[in-house]
Design a protein around this motif. Structure first.
Motif, PDB file in Angstrom:
ATOM      1  N   ARG A  88       0.866  -1.186   0.000  1.00 43.01           N
ATOM      2  CA  ARG A  88       0.000   0.000   0.000  1.00 43.01           C
ATOM      3  C   ARG A  88       0.896   1.227   0.000  1.00 43.01           C
ATOM      4  O   ARG A  88       1.740   1.396   0.875  1.00 43.01           O
ATOM      5  N   THR A 110       0.797   5.278   0.165  1.00 44.99           N
ATOM      6  CA  THR A 110      -0.068   6.394   0.534  1.00 44.99           C
ATOM      7  C   THR A 110       0.643   7.712   0.289  1.00 44.99           C
ATOM      8  O   THR A 110       1.749   7.922   0.795  1.00 44.99           O
ATOM      9  N   ASN A 111       0.028   8.573  -0.488  1.00 39.63           N
ATOM     10  CA  ASN A 111       0.543   9.917  -0.690  1.00 39.63           C
ATOM     11  C   ASN A 111       0.166  10.744   0.534  1.00 39.63           C
ATOM     12  O   ASN A 111      -1.012  11.064   0.744  1.00 39.63           O
ATOM     13  N   THR A 158      -7.687   1.659  -3.174  1.00 41.42           N
ATOM     14  CA  THR A 158      -7.176   2.605  -2.205  1.00 41.42           C
ATOM     15  C   THR A 158      -8.075   2.592  -0.986  1.00 41.42           C
ATOM     16  O   THR A 158      -9.186   2.090  -1.012  1.00 41.42           O
ATOM     17  N   VAL A 197       5.501   9.881   0.824  1.00 45.57           N
ATOM     18  CA  VAL A 197       4.654   8.695   0.831  1.00 45.57           C
ATOM     19  C   VAL A 197       4.984   7.786   2.016  1.00 45.57           C
ATOM     20  O   VAL A 197       6.043   7.892   2.630  1.00 45.57           O
ATOM     21  N   ARG A 198       4.052   6.887   2.292  1.00 46.26           N
ATOM     22  CA  ARG A 198       4.282   5.760   3.190  1.00 46.26           C
ATOM     23  C   ARG A 198       4.127   4.484   2.375  1.00 46.26           C
ATOM     24  O   ARG A 198       3.176   4.358   1.589  1.00 46.26           O
ATOM     25  N   ARG A 238      -4.311  10.069  -0.816  1.00 39.61           N
ATOM     26  CA  ARG A 238      -4.619   8.962  -1.718  1.00 39.61           C
ATOM     27  C   ARG A 238      -3.769   7.740  -1.375  1.00 39.61           C
ATOM     28  O   ARG A 238      -2.561   7.856  -1.201  1.00 39.61           O
ATOM     29  N   SER A 239      -4.400   6.587  -1.301  1.00 35.37           N
ATOM     30  CA  SER A 239      -3.718   5.367  -0.886  1.00 35.37           C
ATOM     31  C   SER A 239      -4.025   4.258  -1.876  1.00 35.37           C
ATOM     32  O   SER A 239      -5.180   3.876  -2.049  1.00 35.37           O
ATOM     33  N   THR A 263     -10.465   7.468  -3.185  1.00 37.25           N
ATOM     34  CA  THR A 263      -9.778   8.352  -2.255  1.00 37.25           C
ATOM     35  C   THR A 263     -10.763   9.390  -1.757  1.00 37.25           C
ATOM     36  O   THR A 263     -11.854   9.550  -2.295  1.00 37.25           O
ATOM     37  N   LEU A 267      -2.013   8.472  -7.726  1.00 36.33           N
ATOM     38  CA  LEU A 267      -1.667   9.025  -6.422  1.00 36.33           C
ATOM     39  C   LEU A 267      -1.585  10.548  -6.441  1.00 36.33           C
ATOM     40  O   LEU A 267      -1.407  11.176  -5.396  1.00 36.33           O
TER      41      LEU A 267
END
Length: 338
Positions: A119, A121-122, A256, A165-166, A127-128, A185, A155
């Motif tokens: 995953r 994520t921004n 997402t 990101v993550r 957004r993911s 999202t 994203l």
């Protein structure tokens, strides 16, 4: 995938509005905005099939003087800077034998096995996206992941080029049964961010952290370890010779989760130590570069002391700070988002 190469930005075909529904069609992706939510329907053709690919972890390797240590890590959960790649590597072989398609949702990562689902994520817009990792890269120091052009579009950072990101590991792509073809999202206001402040180690709560694989600041690199040339195939460097496999993993999901965006600062994590005194000594050595903090986290019952320099507020500043820390001998340093 060679992130040192310049990247050509290729605009996609423009969108068109359809009636009163407010439907937006963009390269096979239907998008509707309702009550602040953005719902995207990703077509089946945008999900990589995995044809020709094979499972791969890989050996330690060195690119541009930096060592990378691929491994399986079900706890992988990191923040950093995402970039994207596309035209130079379109339809070329990835590091695990698949064919890269910049119009599909995929990604390159320097150390996670391939193919796996993660995953991404921004943290700037919330957004993911669940994405298939099937390539090696990016190899620019300080980058966490390289999304395909389509992934960067979804994203929301294709035009700006990079994003905070993550990246969270979800599982092997083979046999993945997650939802397919739906990206959702939520456009929300950025969540308030508490001021960054140094905390005493005794005040830190135990958390699941990612420092167990960064604690190599005091360890020498693997001497003369052979570079697996297939790491550099296709998206990695467009080199020939990767050996494809007959078995192809199941098609992954593109989805997402809805979450509020988080606006955070960039830090450079210079190292992570089991000894508080070693961490404090490094912090003193780096104090002329800017604010330095030593914080404690507990991983599997073991305390680790992290040394972080910063914050800085943009990717360019983070890159410069990272180079300064590396020049002090901390080759394992990396950019993180607090």
């Amino acid at each position: 995938m060679n992130a040192i190469m310049s990247r050509t930005r290729t605009p996609r075909i423009g969108a068109m509005l359809v009636g009163l529904t407010g439907m937006l069609v963009l390269a096979g992706c239907a998008e509707t905005q309702l009550a602040g939510a953005v719902v995207k329907e990703v077509s089946r053709s945008e999900i990589p099939s995995g044809e020709g690919g094979y499972w791969k972890v890989g050996n330690p390797y060195q690119i541009a003087g930096e060592w990378y240590y691929p491994k399986e890590d079900e706890r992988y959960n990191r923040t950093g800077i995402a970039s994207w790649y596309g035209p130079q590597f379109h339809k070329k072989m990835t590091a695990n034998g698949e064919i890269f398609d910049m119009y599909q949702v995929s990604a390159a990562h320097p150390t996670l096995p391939m193919p796996v689902m993660a995953r991404v994520t921004n943290l700037e817009n919330g957004r993911s996206l669940i994405v298939r990792i099937n390539d090696r890269g990016p190899f620019a120091r300080g980058r966490e992941i390289d999304m395909s052009m389509r992934g960067a579009e979804l994203l929301g950072y294709k035009e700006q080029g990079t994003a905070k990101v993550r990246v969270e590991y979800l599982g092997k792509a083979d046999g993945w049964t997650g939802e397919q073809g739906r990206v959702q999202t939520v456009n929300a206001q950025p969540a308030p961010v508490a001021p960054v402040a140094a905390q005493a180690a005794s005040q830190m709560q135990p958390v699941q952290d990612d420092d167990d694989d960064i604690a190599t600041a005091g360890l020498p690199p693997v001497p003369n370890a052979p570079v697996d040339l297939s790491l550099l195939a296709g998206g990695a460097s467009a080199a020939a010779g990767a050996i494809p496999a007959a078995a192809a993993p199941s098609a992954p999901a593109a989805q997402t989760t809805a979450m509020a965006p988080v606006v955070d600062n960039f830090f450079v994590q210079a190292g992570s130590f089991r000894s508080a005194s070693n961490a404090n000594a490094l912090a003193s050595q780096l104090s002329d570069l800017g604010p330095v903090e030593v914080t404690e986290s507990v991983v599997n019952g073991t305390p680790w002391y992290r040394v972080r320099v910063g914050p800085v507020n943009n990717a360019q500043g983070a890159d410069g700070l990272l180079e300064s820390v590396v020049s002090r001998g901390q080759n394992g340093a990396r950019v993180v988002i607090n």
